[in-house]
Design an enzyme around this catalytic site. Structure first.
Site, short mmCIF file in Angstrom:
data_model
loop_
_atom_site.label_atom_id
_atom_site.label_comp_id
_atom_site.label_asym_id
_atom_site.label_seq_id
_atom_site.Cartn_x
_atom_site.Cartn_y
_atom_site.Cartn_z
N HIS A 89 0.84 -1.21 0.00
CA HIS A 89 0.00 0.00 0.00
C HIS A 89 0.87 1.25 0.00
O HIS A 89 0.61 2.20 -0.76
CB HIS A 89 -0.92 0.00 1.22
N GLU A 90 1.89 1.28 0.86
CA GLU A 90 2.75 2.46 0.92
C GLU A 90 3.51 2.65 -0.39
O GLU A 90 3.74 3.78 -0.83
CB GLU A 90 3.73 2.35 2.09
N HIS A 133 3.05 9.14 -6.67
CA HIS A 133 3.96 10.29 -6.72
C HIS A 133 4.73 10.32 -8.04
O HIS A 133 4.88 11.38 -8.67
CB HIS A 133 4.93 10.21 -5.54
#
Length: 230
Positions: A98-99, A106
């Site tokens: 998820h991170e 980004h």
């Protein structure tokens, strides 16, 4: 009536927040006990995802704290708690993926993420000033301060709402990558990933709902205050 309104929204908001936290901790604890068949740790999954997407320069770092995992766009870096970094559990690799989803957002300048980042400087000011303006507007029956407080607090609500697509998109990316890369295998492991990431997403939904209730409460107070002054 005002006291009843404040009491009701406080109780509902507290209940939503506690339920969301209970779901996150419960599902994380449950699936922390289940090892992924791939045998990969959270750190290994994160490194693989980043490297496969050309993000070799983004480090995967271990940080103290429980459920302190996050992506730092200013570094940039993926930072994982010890429970995630070193573990090969379903919960750990789900959070790590998820991170990394945020890191991919980004890289691609995902619209909602870019907008949220641009809101931060404004939010740092308005979120601190809004409570004082709202309190002063209600306590001293100053409509102008109450309206200004509502405007400032609206930026907080908007930030919560913008966060929802950011988090849901990161989880969707994580699920797709984990299945495609073989980090998870079988229906049971997929169910675990859905439970872990779904409960985490609900915390953001709960936060947005609580913020909306707060905003509506002060809008009602503004209406009542203006009505009583007429």
């Amino acid at each position: 009536m005002i006291n009843a309104l404040f009491g009701f929204t406080f109780v509902v908001g507290l209940a939503l927040t506690l339920w969301a936290q209970w779901r996150v901790k419960g599902n994380f604890n449950r699936w922390s006990q289940v090892a992924a068949r791939s045998g990969m740790t959270g750190a290994e999954v994160a490194r693989r995802i980043l490297d496969d997407n050309g993000l070799h320069h983004v480090p995967v770092q271990v940080v103290p704290g429980r459920l302190s995992d996050h992506y730092d766009p200013t570094a940039p870096a993926v930072r994982l708690s010890e429970d995630v970094y070193y573990s090969n559990s379903i919960a750990a690799i789900s959070v790590a993926a998820h991170e990394c989803g945020h890191a991919l957002q980004h890289k691609e300048s995902y619209g909602a993420l870019v907008f949220r980042h641009r809101m931060v400087p404004v939010l740092n000011f308005t979120s601190g000033a809004a409570p004082f303006l709202l309190f002063a507007g209600v306590a001293f029956r100053m409509t102008g301060l109450l309206v200004l407080g509502l405007i400032f607090f609206s930026t907080v609500v908007l930030f919560h709402l913008v966060t929802l697509p950011v988090e849901f998109n990161a989880s969707a990316r994580a699920k797709q990558i984990m299945a495609r890369q073989g980090f998870i295998n079988g229906v049971e492991e997929e169910r675990g990933v859905n439970r872990v990431l779904g409960s985490a997403a609900f915390t953001y939904v709960a936060g947005a709902l609580v913020a909306l209730m707060e905003l509506l409460r002060y809008i009602v107070l503004l209406f009542l205050q203006n009505s009583s002054d007429d």
